[in-house]
Scaffold this motif. Structure first.
Motif, mmCIF file in Angstrom:
data_model
loop_
_atom_site.group_PDB
_atom_site.id
_atom_site.type_symbol
_atom_site.label_atom_id
_atom_site.label_comp_id
_atom_site.label_asym_id
_atom_site.label_seq_id
_atom_site.Cartn_x
_atom_site.Cartn_y
_atom_site.Cartn_z
ATOM 1 N N GLY A 120 46.185 18.665 70.669
ATOM 2 C CA GLY A 120 45.177 17.732 71.133
ATOM 3 C C GLY A 120 43.921 17.797 70.278
ATOM 4 N N GLU A 121 42.909 17.010 70.658
ATOM 5 C CA GLU A 121 41.693 16.918 69.850
ATOM 6 C C GLU A 121 40.920 18.228 69.836
ATOM 7 O OE1 GLU A 121 39.664 13.630 71.551
ATOM 8 O OE2 GLU A 121 40.854 12.123 70.493
ATOM 9 N N ALA A 122 40.799 18.869 71.008
ATOM 10 C CA ALA A 122 40.077 20.140 71.058
ATOM 11 C C ALA A 122 40.796 21.207 70.247
ATOM 12 C CB ALA A 122 39.912 20.581 72.505
ATOM 13 N N ALA A 123 42.115 21.199 70.341
ATOM 14 C CA ALA A 123 42.895 22.180 69.577
ATOM 15 C C ALA A 123 42.748 21.953 68.081
ATOM 16 C CB ALA A 123 44.365 22.096 69.986
ATOM 17 N N ARG A 124 42.653 20.678 67.672
ATOM 18 C CA ARG A 124 42.468 20.383 66.249
ATOM 19 C C ARG A 124 41.165 21.000 65.732
ATOM 20 N NH1 ARG A 124 43.361 13.933 67.155
ATOM 21 N NH2 ARG A 124 45.315 14.107 68.333
ATOM 22 N N ALA A 125 40.084 20.790 66.501
ATOM 23 C CA ALA A 125 38.802 21.371 66.094
ATOM 24 C C ALA A 125 38.876 22.888 66.088
ATOM 25 C CB ALA A 125 37.694 20.893 67.021
ATOM 26 N N GLY A 126 39.579 23.462 67.094
ATOM 27 C CA GLY A 126 39.732 24.917 67.139
ATOM 28 C C GLY A 126 40.467 25.454 65.933
ATOM 29 N N ILE A 127 41.529 24.737 65.506
ATOM 30 C CA ILE A 127 42.264 25.162 64.310
ATOM 31 C C ILE A 127 41.354 25.128 63.084
ATOM 32 C CG2 ILE A 127 44.116 24.497 62.725
ATOM 33 C CD1 ILE A 127 45.712 23.580 65.149
ATOM 34 N N GLY A 128 40.535 24.086 62.969
ATOM 35 C CA GLY A 128 39.627 23.979 61.825
ATOM 36 C C GLY A 128 38.625 25.113 61.787
ATOM 37 N N PHE A 129 37.992 25.395 62.942
ATOM 38 C CA PHE A 129 37.023 26.498 62.978
ATOM 39 C C PHE A 129 37.700 27.835 62.714
ATOM 40 C CE2 PHE A 129 34.462 23.493 65.676
ATOM 41 C CZ PHE A 129 33.386 23.414 64.818
ATOM 42 N N ALA A 130 38.898 28.015 63.267
ATOM 43 C CA ALA A 130 39.621 29.274 63.046
ATOM 44 C C ALA A 130 40.004 29.439 61.581
ATOM 45 C CB ALA A 130 40.873 29.304 63.939
ATOM 46 N N ALA A 131 40.462 28.340 60.958
ATOM 47 C CA ALA A 131 40.850 28.413 59.545
ATOM 48 C C ALA A 131 39.645 28.729 58.673
ATOM 49 C CB ALA A 131 41.489 27.094 59.125
ATOM 50 N N GLY A 132 38.514 28.087 58.962
ATOM 51 C CA GLY A 132 37.308 28.372 58.186
ATOM 52 C C GLY A 132 36.860 29.807 58.339
ATOM 53 N N THR A 133 36.889 30.306 59.583
ATOM 54 C CA THR A 133 36.501 31.696 59.824
ATOM 55 C C THR A 133 37.451 32.662 59.128
ATOM 56 O OG1 THR A 133 35.629 31.011 61.987
ATOM 57 C CG2 THR A 133 35.973 33.366 61.621
ATOM 58 N N LEU A 134 38.751 32.348 59.169
ATOM 59 C CA LEU A 134 39.740 33.195 58.521
ATOM 60 C C LEU A 134 39.517 33.252 57.005
ATOM 61 C CD1 LEU A 134 42.313 34.908 58.736
ATOM 62 C CD2 LEU A 134 43.639 32.790 58.502
ATOM 63 N N ILE A 135 39.214 32.097 56.401
ATOM 64 C CA ILE A 135 38.963 32.066 54.952
ATOM 65 C C ILE A 135 37.714 32.869 54.614
ATOM 66 C CG2 ILE A 135 38.393 30.552 53.011
ATOM 67 C CD1 ILE A 135 40.059 28.376 54.365
ATOM 68 N N ILE A 136 36.656 32.753 55.434
ATOM 69 C CA ILE A 136 35.439 33.534 55.202
ATOM 70 C C ILE A 136 35.734 35.025 55.326
ATOM 71 C CG2 ILE A 136 33.144 34.048 56.115
ATOM 72 C CD1 ILE A 136 32.908 31.104 56.886
ATOM 73 N N GLY A 137 36.554 35.399 56.340
ATOM 74 C CA GLY A 137 36.938 36.804 56.493
ATOM 75 C C GLY A 137 37.719 37.317 55.302
ATOM 76 N N THR A 138 38.586 36.462 54.741
ATOM 77 C CA THR A 138 39.329 36.853 53.539
ATOM 78 C C THR A 138 38.383 37.102 52.378
ATOM 79 O OG1 THR A 138 41.195 35.500 54.299
ATOM 80 C CG2 THR A 138 41.180 36.174 51.988
ATOM 81 N N GLY A 139 37.396 36.219 52.228
ATOM 82 C CA GLY A 139 36.401 36.418 51.174
ATOM 83 C C GLY A 139 35.619 37.704 51.374
ATOM 84 N N HIS A 140 35.290 38.018 52.625
ATOM 85 C CA HIS A 140 34.571 39.257 52.929
ATOM 86 C C HIS A 140 35.418 40.475 52.571
ATOM 87 C CE1 HIS A 140 31.872 42.009 55.022
ATOM 88 N NE2 HIS A 140 32.940 42.523 55.643
ATOM 89 N N PHE A 141 36.729 40.392 52.824
ATOM 90 C CA PHE A 141 37.633 41.510 52.537
ATOM 91 C C PHE A 141 37.754 41.749 51.025
ATOM 92 C CE2 PHE A 141 41.991 42.957 51.621
ATOM 93 C CZ PHE A 141 41.967 44.193 52.256
ATOM 94 N N LEU A 142 37.669 40.642 50.217
ATOM 95 C CA LEU A 142 37.875 40.755 48.772
ATOM 96 C C LEU A 142 36.591 40.984 47.982
ATOM 97 C CD1 LEU A 142 40.404 37.799 48.282
ATOM 98 C CD2 LEU A 142 40.944 40.238 48.308
ATOM 99 N N ARG A 143 35.442 41.006 48.636
ATOM 100 C CA ARG A 143 34.179 40.956 47.908
ATOM 101 C C ARG A 143 33.883 42.207 47.097
ATOM 102 N NH1 ARG A 143 30.088 43.793 50.432
ATOM 103 N NH2 ARG A 143 30.597 44.604 52.493
ATOM 104 N N LYS A 144 34.434 43.366 47.480
ATOM 105 C CA LYS A 144 34.112 44.605 46.774
ATOM 106 C C LYS A 144 34.695 44.624 45.371
ATOM 107 C CE LYS A 144 33.520 47.510 50.873
ATOM 108 N NZ LYS A 144 33.982 48.732 51.592
ATOM 109 N N ASN A 145 35.936 44.183 45.231
ATOM 110 C CA ASN A 145 36.610 44.248 43.936
ATOM 111 C C ASN A 145 36.576 42.928 43.169
ATOM 112 O OD1 ASN A 145 37.365 46.967 44.364
ATOM 113 N ND2 ASN A 145 39.138 46.318 45.567
ATOM 114 N N TYR A 146 36.429 41.816 43.883
ATOM 115 C CA TYR A 146 36.484 40.489 43.247
ATOM 116 C C TYR A 146 35.310 39.669 43.758
ATOM 117 C CZ TYR A 146 41.247 42.278 42.863
ATOM 118 O OH TYR A 146 42.331 43.066 42.630
ATOM 119 N N ASN A 147 34.128 39.973 43.238
ATOM 120 C CA ASN A 147 32.905 39.397 43.804
ATOM 121 C C ASN A 147 32.850 37.876 43.643
ATOM 122 O OD1 ASN A 147 30.368 39.288 44.979
ATOM 123 N ND2 ASN A 147 29.318 39.617 43.035
ATOM 124 N N VAL A 148 33.053 37.380 42.402
ATOM 125 C CA VAL A 148 32.961 35.940 42.137
ATOM 126 C C VAL A 148 34.064 35.193 42.870
ATOM 127 C CG1 VAL A 148 33.033 34.165 40.347
ATOM 128 C CG2 VAL A 148 31.869 36.323 39.908
#
Length: 737
Positions: A120-148
Motif C-alpha cells: 500500500g501507499e504507507a508501506a511504499r513510503a516505509g520501504i523508501g525511508f528504510a532503504a535510505g536509512t539502510l544505505i546511510i548505515g552502510t556508508g557509516h559502516f564503510l567510512r573507516k576504510n573507504y572514506n570517499v
C-alpha cells in the motif's frame, strides 16, 4: 520460478563479493608490510646524513619556499579549487554512477511492487525511508576504510530519503505540507551533522543540494516567499558555520548560486519590500564567507575576490530593482551602503600599511559602487551600468593580480555590457522630451563610455607577456570601445536635432564623425593607436570627406536655394575643412600613410573631389535663384569650369611630384590631366555653344602650356642641382687625396 532465479543470483553475488573482499584485504596487508619496510630503509638512510651537510643553495631554496610571492599563492589557491573536482570525478565516477543506478533500481522496484498491488501507499513510503536509512548505515559502516566511497554511499541514502518524503507528500498525500517540510528540514540537519562528523565535504554538498531543492519538492504552487527565505537563511547560516569550522569553500558557492536564483525569481515575480531584508541578510552571510581567508590568513584568494564582486553587484541589482518597481527613494542607499562597508575595509588596510591585493580589491569595489550610485541617482539604466562597472572592476583586479580567472570573467561580462547598451540605445526611438545630456539614456551611455575608457587605460598598462589570443580579444575590445564613444554621442546629437530636415541631420552626423576621427588622429600617441589602425582611420577620414562633399554639401545647397534652411547651415557644413587641412599638412607627413603608394592617389582623389564640389557649391549659391536654374548651372559648370579646375589641380600635383620625392603625385596629376582632356574632347565639345567652347579651349590651352613650361623649367633646375652635387662630391674626393 523467476523469484528462485533472483534469489540464486543474489546468493552468487554475495559469495563473489565476499571472496573479492577477502582477496582485497590480503593485498592491503601485503602493501602495508611493503610500505613499512620501505619506511624503515629510508629512516636508516636519513640517519647517515648530518643536517649540517646541507648546501647553502638548499638553504636559499628553502627560504624561497617559505616566502612565496603573493601572486603565486593566489594562483595555487586558484588551482586548489578546480583540479580536485576533476580528480574526484575521474576517480569516483564508477561509484557515483553505481549509487545513482542503485537509487533508480530501488525506485523501479517500488514502482513494480505498486503496479502489482503488493504494498500500500504507507508501506511504499516505509520501504523508501528504510532503504535510505539502510544505505546511510552502510556508508557509516564503510567510512573507516573507504572514506570517499562511504561519503558517496551516504549521499545516495540521503537522496533516497528526500525523494521518499517528496513522493509521500505529493503523490500519496500521507501527511500535510508542514509535516513534509519538517521532515525535509530534519533530513537536511541530520545530513549536515553527519558530514561534519565524518569530515566529508562531498557529503555536505549532497546535503546542501538536497536542502535547497527540498522546497521545490514539497511545493504546492502557492508562493510563501517569506517562509521560504527564512528556511534558506537558516541553511546559509549553518553553511557559514561549517565553512568557518572546516574551511570548505565549495559549499559557500553552492549556497550562493541557489540563494541568488531564489532571490532573483522572487524579485522578478513579486517585488516586495520584505525581499530587501533577505538581500541584506544574504549580503552579510556571503560577505563573511568571502572574508574568511582575509581575517584568518590576512589575504584574499581568487575565488574570495570573485565572491566579493558578485555579492556586491547582485545585491545592488536586486535591491535597486525593488526600489524602482515600488517607486521608493533614495535608490542609491544600497550601493552607497555597500561602498561604505568596503571603504571601512579599505581604511583598515591603509592604517595597517598593507597595500597588496586586498587593498586594491576593496578600493576598486568601493569606487565602482560609488560610480554606480552616482549613475543611478540620475536614473541611468540599472543593468547596463552595473555590468559596465563590474567589467571594469574585474579588469582592474586582473591587472593587480594577473590571474586568468578575472580576465575570463571580463571577457564574459563585456559582451553582455555591449548587448545591454545596445538595448538601451533602442529606447531613443520611443523617448520623448529628454533633457540635453542629463537624461537616463545618455547618462547610461556615459557610464559605459567612461568605463570603456578606463578599460583602455588598464589594458594599455597590462604586462607585455600576454598570449596571442589575449591580444586578439584586446584589439577587438579596443575597436568596440571607440565605437561605444562614437555611437553614444552621435545618438544623443541625432535625438535632439530629430526635428530638423533629414539632410541637416545627415550633415551634422557626418561633421561629428569627421571631428571624432580627427580627434583620434590628433591624440593617437596618447591613445596608443598602432600604425595599422592609424592608417585605417586616415582612409576612413578622407572617404567620409568625399561622401560629405558629394551628398551632404549638395543637399545643403539645394535646401538653401529652395529656402528650406538658411545660409548658416552651409557655413556649419564647411567646418570640415579645418580638420581636413590640418590632417593633410600636420598629421600625414609623420604617419605611415604614405608608405602605401595607393595613399597618394587616394589623397589626390579626396582633394580633387573636395575642391571641385566646393567650387560647384559656391557657384550655385552665387548664380542660382531657384531649383530650375540649378540644372542649367550644373551642366554649365561641368562643361566650362570643371575642366579648368581639374587642369589647375593636375598642374599642382605634377609640380608637387617634381619638387619632392613623392612621384606618385606627378602620376596622379598626369592621370587627372588625361581625364580632363578625354572629357573635353569626347563630351564637353558636343555640349558647349561656340563661345563657351572657345573660352574653354583657350583657358585650358594656356594652363597646359604653362604646366609644360613649369615642368621643363623644374626639370632643368633639378638637372642643374644634380650636376652641381656631383661636382662638389668630386672636389671633396680630390681634396681628400
Amino acid at each position: 520460478m523467476m523469484y528462485i532465479l533472483i534469489a540464486i543470483l543474489c546468493i552468487i553475488i554475495i559469495i563473489l563479493f565476499s571472496t573479492l573482499n577477502k582477496r582485497i584485504r590480503n593485498l592491503e596487508n601485503e602493501i602495508f608490510e611493503i610500505k613499512k619496510n620501505l619506511t624503515d630503509i629510508k629512516d636508516n638512510e636519513v640517519k647517515d646524513f648530518s643536517v649540517n651537510q646541507l648546501s647553502p643553495a638548499a638553504d636559499k631554496n628553502s627560504e624561497k619556499d617559505e616566502n612565496p610571492f603573493e601572486t603565486q599563492e593566489l594562483q595555487a589557491e586558484d588551482k586548489i579549487h578546480v583540479s580536485p573536482v576533476f580528480d574526484f570525478l575521474k576517480q569516483n565516477a564508477l561509484a557515483i554512477v553505481g549509487i545513482f543506478t542503485l537509487v533508480l533500481g530501488i525506485a523501479y522496484f517500488v514502482k513494480y511492487a505498486v503496479d502489482n498491488n503488493w504494498i500500500g501507499e504507507a508501506a511504499r513510503a516505509g520501504i523508501g525511508f528504510a532503504a535510505g536509512t539502510l544505505i546511510i548505515g552502510t556508508g557509516h559502516f564503510l567510512r573507516k576504510n573507504y572514506n570517499v566511497f562511504a561519503s558517496i554511499i551516504t549521499g545516495g541514502g540521503i537522496a533516497v530519503l528526500y525523494f521518499t518524503a517528496t513522493i509521500a507528500f505529493r503523490e500519496y498525500h500521507l501527511f500535510s505540507q508542514n509535516t513534509a517540510f519538517l521532515m525535509t528540514c530534519l533530513i537536511t540537519v541530520v545530513s549536515i551533522f553527519l558530514s561534519y562528523y565524518y569530515k566529508s565535504e562531498i557529503l555536505i554538498i549532497f546535503s546542501l543540494i538536497g536542502g535547497f531543492l527540498a522546497p521545490l519538492m514539497i511545493s504546492t504552487g502557492q508562493s510563501n516567499y517569506p517562509f521560504l527565505f527564512i528556511y534558506i537563511t537558516l541553511i546559509n547560516t549553518g553553511m557559514l558555520a561549517v565553512a568557518f569550522l572546516r574551511g570548505w569553500k565549495s559549499i559557500g558557492w553552492i549556497a550562493f548560486i541557489f540563494t541568488s536564483i531564489y532571490l532573483g525569481y522572487w524579485t522578478i515575480a513579486t517585488p516586495e519590500f520584505i525581499t530587501v531584508y533577505f538581500y541584506a541578510v544574504s549580503y552579510i552571510v556571503f560577505y563573511a564567507f568571502a572574508l574568511q581567508n582575509y581575517f584568518t590568513k590576512k589575504n584574499l584568494f581568487p575565488w574570495d575576490i570573485l565572491m566579493l564582486v558578485l555579492i556586491n553587484f547582485t545585491g545592488v541589482i536586486g535591491t535597486v530593482y525593488i526600489f524602482k518597481q515600488l517607486q521608493y527613494d533614495p535608490i542609491i542607499i544600497f550601493p552607497s551602503g555597500f561602498a561604505l562597508l568596503n571603504s571601512f575595509l579599505l581604511y583598515r588596510e591603509h592604517t595597517e600599511k598593507r597595500f597588496g591585493t586586498a587593498y586594491s580589491v576593496f578600493s576598486g569595489i568601493a569606487v565602482s559602487l560609488v560610480t554606480v550610485a552616482f549613475a543611478l541617482q540620475f536614473r541611468a539604466n540599472l543593468i547596463t551600468c552595473v555590468w559596465a562597472v563590474e567589467a571594469t572592476l574585474l579588469l582592474f583586479i586582473w591587472k593587480k593580480t594577473e590571474l586568468r580567472i578575472f580576465r575570463n570573467f571580463f571577457y564574459i561580462i563585456f559582451p553582455l555590457v555591449i548587448i545591454a547598451q545596445m538595448m538601451t540605445w533602442t529606447k531613443y526611438m520611443d523617448a520623448k522630451n529628454l533633457n540635453i545630456i542629463f537624461n537616463p539614456l545618455f547618462l547610461t551611455s556615459s557610464v559605459t563610455a567612461c568605463t570603456a575608457f578606463i578599460n583602455l587605460l588598464l589594458l594599455k598598462k597590462l604586462p607585455e607577456r600576454r598570449e596571442n589570443n589575449s591580444r586578439f580579444f584586446e584589439n577587438i575590445f579596443t575597436a568596440v570601445s571607440y565605437a561605444i564613444f562614437y555611437t553614444a554621442i552621435l545618438l544623443e546629437i541625432i535625438y535632439h536635432i530629430s526635428g530638423k530636415p533629414l539632410i541637416v541631420i545627415f550633415s551634422i552626423g557626418m561633421l561629428f564623425s569627421l571631428y571624432y576621427i580627427f580627434a583620434m588622429l590628433l591624440f593617437r600617441k596618447k591613445f596608443d593607436i598602432n600604425h595599422t589602425l592609424e592608417v585605417g582611420l586616415i582612409y576612413i577620414f578622407f572617404s567620409l570627406i568625399i561622401i560629405n562633399t558629394i551628398i551632404a554639401g549638395t543637399g545643403i545647397i539645394t535646401h538653401i536655394i529652395m529656402k528650406d534652411i538658411d545660409l548658416n547651415y552651409y557655413l556649419m557644413y564647411g567646418l570640415y575643412l579645418i580638420p581636413m587641412v590640418y590632417t593633410a599638412v600636420k598629421i600625414l607627413p609623420g604617419s605611415y600613410f604614405f608608405r602605401i603608394k595607393l595613399s597618394y592617389w587616394f589623397l589626390a582623389t579626396a582633394v580633387v573631389t573636395a575642391v571641385s564640389m566646393e567650387a560647384y557649391h559656391i557657384y550655385l549659391l552665387i548664380c542660382s535663384e531657384n531649383r530650375a536654374d540649378m540644372e542649367q548651372l550644373e551642366e554649365y559648370f561641368t562643361l566650362l569650369y570643371l575642366p579648368i579646375i581639374w587642369a589647375v589641380l593636375a598642374s599642382i600635383f605634377i609640380f608637387k611630384g617634381l619638387k619632392t620625392d613623392a612621384r606618385e603625385y606627378g602620376k596622379a596629376g598626369f592621370a587627372l590631366l588625361g581625364i580632363t582632356i578625354v572629357k573635353l574632347y569626347l563630351y564637353d565639345v558636343w555640349k558647349m555653344d561656340n563661345v563657351s567652347r572657345i573660352i574653354a579651349f583657350i583657358i585650358l590651352g594656356i594652363i597646359l602650356l604653362l604646366s609644360s613650361f613649369l615642368f621643363q623649367r623644374l626639370k632643368n633646375i633639378v638637372a642643374t642641382m644634380v650636376e652641381k652635387s656631383d661636382e662638389k662630391i668630386e672636389r671633396n674626393e680630390t681634396d681628400m687625396q
